[in-house]
Design an enzyme around this catalytic site. Structure first.
Site, PDB file in Angstrom:
ATOM      1  CG  HIS A  38      26.757   2.304   3.654  1.00 26.78           C
ATOM      2  ND1 HIS A  38      26.333   3.355   2.865  1.00 26.78           N
ATOM      3  CD2 HIS A  38      26.460   1.185   2.940  1.00 26.78           C
ATOM      4  CE1 HIS A  38      25.824   2.895   1.745  1.00 26.78           C
ATOM      5  NE2 HIS A  38      25.881   1.583   1.759  1.00 26.78           N
TER       6      HIS A  38
ATOM      7  CD1 TRP B  90      31.637   3.173  -0.735  1.00 21.33           C
ATOM      8  CD2 TRP B  90      33.730   3.851  -1.121  1.00 21.33           C
ATOM      9  NE1 TRP B  90      32.083   2.522  -1.854  1.00 21.33           N
ATOM     10  CE2 TRP B  90      33.364   2.917  -2.113  1.00 21.33           C
ATOM     11  CE3 TRP B  90      35.007   4.420  -1.165  1.00 21.33           C
ATOM     12  CZ2 TRP B  90      34.227   2.530  -3.141  1.00 21.33           C
ATOM     13  CZ3 TRP B  90      35.867   4.034  -2.194  1.00 21.33           C
ATOM     14  CH2 TRP B  90      35.479   3.113  -3.161  1.00 21.33           C
TER      15      TRP B  90
ATOM     16  CB  SER C 195      23.319   1.437  -0.391  1.00 29.72           C
ATOM     17  OG  SER C 195      24.698   1.442  -0.656  1.00 29.72           O
TER      18      SER C 195
ATOM     19  CE  LYS D 194      25.150   3.471  -6.069  1.00 24.63           C
ATOM     20  NZ  LYS D 194      25.922   4.291  -5.199  1.00 24.63           N
TER      21      LYS D 194
END
Ligand code: GTR
Length: 429
Positions: free
Chosen positions: A398, A348, A257, A261
């Site tokens: 997620h 998302w 998540s 990044k």
């Protein structure tokens, strides 16, 4: 249009509503990764390395994540070591890394397990965690995180971890499985480097590295929290490279998540990372921002302004003017193996956009004579694909799970462990 409940409120505030409907993906053209800024084509690996890669790096630095300062030498203190940890299966080290070489400066508490059954140096995974090292394992010897944590999750009291948080993240850190496969694992709490909120920089690494400290007025291209967390990962790698039982040339950087990044940006900047893993990193990570699917540039820079360079927000609802897109972040990993993973219920994060970033990075891998994903067709759930770029779409929400880790381990075995490579891509199935 499908909207997740948590996004609905925010989307109403944005000029363009959040969409999780493929029908609303606008027509877009990605910035061509193999065309240099002067318009000339990039035709060789050497040309990529010498000329184009520095241009792409500069775009991510100046526009997206901000500029990372030159590294300072670390001071590492082993505070605890046990060569018979986890029932004798591992050597555990707990190390405080003073990021600026000073005991009164910012620090990271790094937890390292290396597998005792491996002769010589083991390859390793390094990743930041969300809730402190004590959450990643039930091992009672692991020290509680000492730095600020948001209240809200059970067991965090007065912004600090308590015993009640021990082992709460076991599902995300299958340490026994990683060790059994012959890999070391190292992790640290990301909040040690900088607390994750808009004012967090004032008590974190960024203020400590700025001459103006907590009074700093940030410029458009100054670094954000993702840059700071990435910096911390590189300093942890500095330490891992000194260990006798870890192969510092075979360390994979991994993150989930927002920390996915972070692992991508760490891997892009620090080519000592031998492999890069992005788990459900989404917007501002692996996902193509021009698809405007799920979380948008406007939404992420509104909700999390501190993650990026301050100037990144000016591209809100103007993705098409951004001089870069995130396939080029994957390309910065080339020729090193890079794995991107998505989850079916994680709209998302734009699972298809994460896959298409890998597709877009393929031409750069080709310059090195490597096949990237080996397909341009988004695979069915639970069907891993890829050669030098790996991808899977896990069934579920997620998260990062044992399923994901199993695929990352197979990918690392294939690319980093002599002997496994010969088995070819089928070993990932
Ligand atoms: C969300 C954010 C995502 C992702 C996620 C996470 O709130 O919108 O970009 O980073 O947090 O880190 O769990």
């Amino acid at each position: 249009m499908l909207l997740c409940a948590t996004c609905l409120g925010a989307s109403l505030l944005l000029a363009r509503p959040i969409s999780e409907d493929e029908a609303n993906v606008p027509a877009y053209a990605l910035p061509p990764v193999l065309v240099a800024s002067d318009g000339s084509p990039v035709r060789s690996a050497e040309d990529w390395v010498q000329r184009r890669r520095p241009e792409v790096m500069e775009l991510f630095r100046s526009v997206v994540y901000g500029r990372t300062p030159a590294p300072a030498p670390i001071l590492a203190e082993v505070v605890e070591q046990d060569s018979q940890a986890l029932g004798g299966r591992a050597t555990r080290r707990q190390v405080t890394i003073y990021l600026l070489g000073r005991r009164d400066g910012p620090f990271v508490d790094l937890l390292v397990y290396s597998p005792n059954h491996v002769q010589g140096k083991a390859p390793a995974f390094l990743g930041l965690n969300f809730d402190g090292n004590q959450a990643t394992t039930a091992d009672p010897a692991v020290r509680l995180a000492r730095t600020w944590h948001a209240n809200g999750k059970p067991g965090f009291v007065n912004n600090r971890a308590t015993e009640a948080t021990r082992g709460t993240g076991l599902d995300r850190w299958p340490i026994d499985m990683i060790l059994a496969r012959g890999f070391a694992v190292a992790t640290a709490y990301y909040g040690d480097i900088e607390p994750d909120h808009a004012e967090g920089w004032k008590t974190g690494l960024r203020a400590a590295m700025s001459p103006q400290g907590a009074q700093t007025a940030w410029k458009q291209d100054d670094w954000g929290a993702i840059g700071a967390w990435s910096y911390g990962l590189s300093r942890c790698l500095d330490y891992l490279q000194t260990l006798p039982d870890i192969d510092g040339s075979k360390v994979s950087v991994i993150g989930h998540s927002r920390l996915g990044k972070t692992s991508l940006w760490a891997g892009a900047q620090d080519e000592r990372f031998a492999m890069v893993v992005s788990n459900d990193s989404g917007e501002g990570g692996a996902a193509l921002t021009r698809r405007c699917f799920g979380e948008s540039l406007a939404r992420i820079t509104t909700a999390f302004p501190h993650w990026f360079a301050p100037g990144y927000a000016r591209f809100a609802d103007r993705e098409h003017d951004l001089p870069v897109d995130f396939h080029e972040l994957i390309a910065l990993c080339a020729p090193r193996p890079c794995y991107i993973a998505s989850a079916t219920e994680d709209k998302w994060a734009d699972p298809k956009g994460e896959f298409l970033s890998g597709v877009g990075a393929g031409p750069v891998y080709s310059l090195f004579g490597l096949s990237g994903l080996g397909t341009e067709t988004w695979p069915a759930p639970a069907t891993p694909v890829g050669e030098s770029i790996g991808y899977h779409l896990r069934i579920g929400k997620h998260d990062i799970t044992e399923y994901d880790w199993d695929k990352y381990l197979a990918f690392a075995e294939r690319h980093l462990v002599a002997g496994h490579r010969a088995q070819g891509p089928s070993s990932i199935r």
